[in-house]
Design a protein around this motif. Structure first.
Motif, PDB file in Angstrom:
ATOM      1  N   TYR A  47      -4.106   7.443  -2.279  1.00 44.88           N
ATOM      2  CA  TYR A  47      -4.307   8.855  -2.627  1.00 44.88           C
ATOM      3  C   TYR A  47      -4.600   9.679  -1.381  1.00 44.88           C
ATOM      4  CZ  TYR A  47      -4.600   6.638  -7.159  1.00 44.88           C
ATOM      5  OH  TYR A  47      -4.325   5.868  -8.262  1.00 44.88           O
ATOM      6  N   GLY A  48      -3.826   9.452  -0.333  1.00 48.70           N
ATOM      7  CA  GLY A  48      -3.995  10.200   0.913  1.00 48.70           C
ATOM      8  C   GLY A  48      -4.729   9.380   1.960  1.00 48.70           C
ATOM      9  N   THR A  49      -5.145  10.040   3.015  1.00 50.65           N
ATOM     10  CA  THR A  49      -5.833   9.328   4.095  1.00 50.65           C
ATOM     11  C   THR A  49      -7.212   8.890   3.621  1.00 50.65           C
ATOM     12  OG1 THR A  49      -6.527  11.457   4.972  1.00 50.65           O
ATOM     13  CG2 THR A  49      -4.629  10.426   6.014  1.00 50.65           C
ATOM     14  N   LEU A  50      -7.723   7.868   4.258  1.00 49.35           N
ATOM     15  CA  LEU A  50      -8.960   7.242   3.816  1.00 49.35           C
ATOM     16  C   LEU A  50     -10.089   7.455   4.802  1.00 49.35           C
ATOM     17  CD1 LEU A  50      -7.291   3.842   2.974  1.00 49.35           C
ATOM     18  CD2 LEU A  50      -8.106   5.473   1.296  1.00 49.35           C
ATOM     19  N   ALA A  90      15.354  11.486   5.536  1.00 48.26           N
ATOM     20  CA  ALA A  90      16.029  12.523   4.747  1.00 48.26           C
ATOM     21  C   ALA A  90      15.378  12.704   3.372  1.00 48.26           C
ATOM     22  CB  ALA A  90      17.507  12.182   4.576  1.00 48.26           C
ATOM     23  N   PHE A  91      14.789  11.655   2.834  1.00 48.99           N
ATOM     24  CA  PHE A  91      14.175  11.737   1.498  1.00 48.99           C
ATOM     25  C   PHE A  91      12.712  12.156   1.551  1.00 48.99           C
ATOM     26  CE2 PHE A  91      17.464   8.354   1.164  1.00 48.99           C
ATOM     27  CZ  PHE A  91      18.391   9.117   0.475  1.00 48.99           C
ATOM     28  N   ARG A  92      12.103  12.040   2.709  1.00 50.18           N
ATOM     29  CA  ARG A  92      10.714  12.422   2.955  1.00 50.18           C
ATOM     30  C   ARG A  92       9.682  11.655   2.134  1.00 50.18           C
ATOM     31  NH1 ARG A  92       9.023  16.493   5.960  1.00 50.18           N
ATOM     32  NH2 ARG A  92       7.335  17.083   4.585  1.00 50.18           N
ATOM     33  N   GLU A  93       9.847  11.610   0.818  1.00 47.18           N
ATOM     34  CA  GLU A  93       8.846  10.982  -0.044  1.00 47.18           C
ATOM     35  C   GLU A  93       9.381   9.708  -0.683  1.00 47.18           C
ATOM     36  OE1 GLU A  93       7.739  13.860  -2.964  1.00 47.18           O
ATOM     37  OE2 GLU A  93       6.979  15.275  -1.476  1.00 47.18           O
ATOM     38  N   VAL A  94       8.498   8.732  -0.822  1.00 46.30           N
ATOM     39  CA  VAL A  94       8.865   7.483  -1.498  1.00 46.30           C
ATOM     40  C   VAL A  94       9.343   7.805  -2.914  1.00 46.30           C
ATOM     41  CG1 VAL A  94       7.983   5.271  -2.378  1.00 46.30           C
ATOM     42  CG2 VAL A  94       7.276   6.095  -0.112  1.00 46.30           C
ATOM     43  N   ALA A  95       8.614   8.664  -3.616  1.00 45.78           N
ATOM     44  CA  ALA A  95       8.939   8.995  -5.004  1.00 45.78           C
ATOM     45  C   ALA A  95      10.299   9.696  -5.131  1.00 45.78           C
ATOM     46  CB  ALA A  95       7.837   9.857  -5.609  1.00 45.78           C
ATOM     47  N   LEU A 132       4.028   1.232   2.774  1.00 48.62           N
ATOM     48  CA  LEU A 132       5.173   2.066   2.395  1.00 48.62           C
ATOM     49  C   LEU A 132       4.644   3.452   2.063  1.00 48.62           C
ATOM     50  CD1 LEU A 132       8.143   2.499   1.612  1.00 48.62           C
ATOM     51  CD2 LEU A 132       7.609   1.582  -0.642  1.00 48.62           C
ATOM     52  N   VAL A 133       4.774   4.371   3.020  1.00 47.16           N
ATOM     53  CA  VAL A 133       4.242   5.726   2.833  1.00 47.16           C
ATOM     54  C   VAL A 133       5.347   6.754   3.085  1.00 47.16           C
ATOM     55  CG1 VAL A 133       1.868   5.097   3.398  1.00 47.16           C
ATOM     56  CG2 VAL A 133       3.403   5.807   5.221  1.00 47.16           C
ATOM     57  N   ASP A 134       5.062   7.998   2.700  1.00 48.53           N
ATOM     58  CA  ASP A 134       6.027   9.077   2.871  1.00 48.53           C
ATOM     59  C   ASP A 134       6.324   9.337   4.339  1.00 48.53           C
ATOM     60  OD1 ASP A 134       5.951   9.332   0.124  1.00 48.53           O
ATOM     61  OD2 ASP A 134       4.690  11.125   0.129  1.00 48.53           O
ATOM     62  N   GLU A 135       7.511   9.840   4.583  1.00 52.18           N
ATOM     63  CA  GLU A 135       7.910  10.220   5.944  1.00 52.18           C
ATOM     64  C   GLU A 135       7.566  11.694   6.163  1.00 52.18           C
ATOM     65  OE1 GLU A 135       9.286   8.410   8.551  1.00 52.18           O
ATOM     66  OE2 GLU A 135       8.745   6.688   7.337  1.00 52.18           O
ATOM     67  N   ASP A 136       6.280  11.991   6.139  1.00 47.26           N
ATOM     68  CA  ASP A 136       5.794  13.351   6.406  1.00 47.26           C
ATOM     69  C   ASP A 136       4.481  13.236   7.175  1.00 47.26           C
ATOM     70  OD1 ASP A 136       3.892  12.587   4.514  1.00 47.26           O
ATOM     71  OD2 ASP A 136       4.619  13.933   2.959  1.00 47.26           O
ATOM     72  N   ASP A 137       3.882  14.368   7.495  1.00 45.02           N
ATOM     73  CA  ASP A 137       2.672  14.353   8.330  1.00 45.02           C
ATOM     74  C   ASP A 137       1.550  13.504   7.748  1.00 45.02           C
ATOM     75  OD1 ASP A 137       3.898  15.873  10.241  1.00 45.02           O
ATOM     76  OD2 ASP A 137       3.021  17.768   9.599  1.00 45.02           O
ATOM     77  N   ILE A 175       0.860  -1.186   0.000  1.00 44.17           N
ATOM     78  CA  ILE A 175       0.000   0.000   0.000  1.00 44.17           C
ATOM     79  C   ILE A 175       0.893   1.231   0.000  1.00 44.17           C
ATOM     80  CG2 ILE A 175      -1.767   1.307   1.245  1.00 44.17           C
ATOM     81  CD1 ILE A 175      -2.689  -1.344   2.500  1.00 44.17           C
ATOM     82  N   VAL A 176       0.689   2.092  -0.998  1.00 48.49           N
ATOM     83  CA  VAL A 176       1.431   3.353  -1.101  1.00 48.49           C
ATOM     84  C   VAL A 176       0.425   4.501  -1.186  1.00 48.49           C
ATOM     85  CG1 VAL A 176       3.445   2.292  -2.224  1.00 48.49           C
ATOM     86  CG2 VAL A 176       1.603   3.214  -3.639  1.00 48.49           C
ATOM     87  N   GLU A 177       0.956   5.732  -1.128  1.00 49.78           N
ATOM     88  CA  GLU A 177       0.051   6.881  -1.164  1.00 49.78           C
ATOM     89  C   GLU A 177      -0.409   7.239  -2.572  1.00 49.78           C
ATOM     90  OE1 GLU A 177       0.814  10.210   1.791  1.00 49.78           O
ATOM     91  OE2 GLU A 177       2.666   9.041   1.953  1.00 49.78           O
ATOM     92  N   GLY A 178       0.528   7.368  -3.504  1.00 44.35           N
ATOM     93  CA  GLY A 178       0.150   7.873  -4.817  1.00 44.35           C
ATOM     94  C   GLY A 178       0.759   7.122  -5.980  1.00 44.35           C
TER      95      GLY A 178
END
Length: 115
Positions: free
Chosen positions: A32-35, A86-91, A57-62, A8-11
């Motif tokens: 696509y964000g929170t559900l 340090a990379f914050r986003e998976v992408a 596997l989601v971004d390291e942000d809020d 499961i990823v965000e985008g």
């Protein structure tokens, strides 16, 4: 290959990045964000998540933290794959870094990314 694993990823950019690094067929779904509760229940039912090996596997942000917390509550059996903060986003995570994170969870990755 283990049957039925799902990530499961965000985008869509996260999904594309994973597909670029993975060297095996793995089902990847985007939230696509929170559900909302209804959407979450639909996803669990549609993908039979209660009976599968689920990886988050989601971004390291809020928004990533919020989604990870929500998914953990609904899918307590899920495994967590983390990227370096340090990379914050998976992408935005470099492919070799992402490959290492996936290898740690026994996914097959393309050898080109194993430097």
């Amino acid at each position: 290959m283990e049957i039925g694993r799902i990530v499961i990823v965000e985008g869509i950019t996260d999904k594309k990045k994973l597909n670029k690094v993975l060297d095996e067929e793995v089902e990847i779904i985007c939230t696509y964000g929170t559900l909302g509760i209804e959407r979450m229940e639909e996803m669990i039912f549609d993908y039979n998540l209660d009976d599968r090996s689920v990886y988050i596997l989601v971004d390291e942000d809020d928004s990533g933290y919020k989604l990870r917390k929500q998914l953990t509550e609904e899918l307590p059996h899920a495994s967590h794959i983390y990227i370096d903060k340090a990379f914050r986003e998976v992408a935005a995570t470099p492919e070799p870094e992402l490959a290492r994170a996936l290898l740690n969870h026994h996914f097959t990755v393309k050898p080109i990314y194993l430097i």
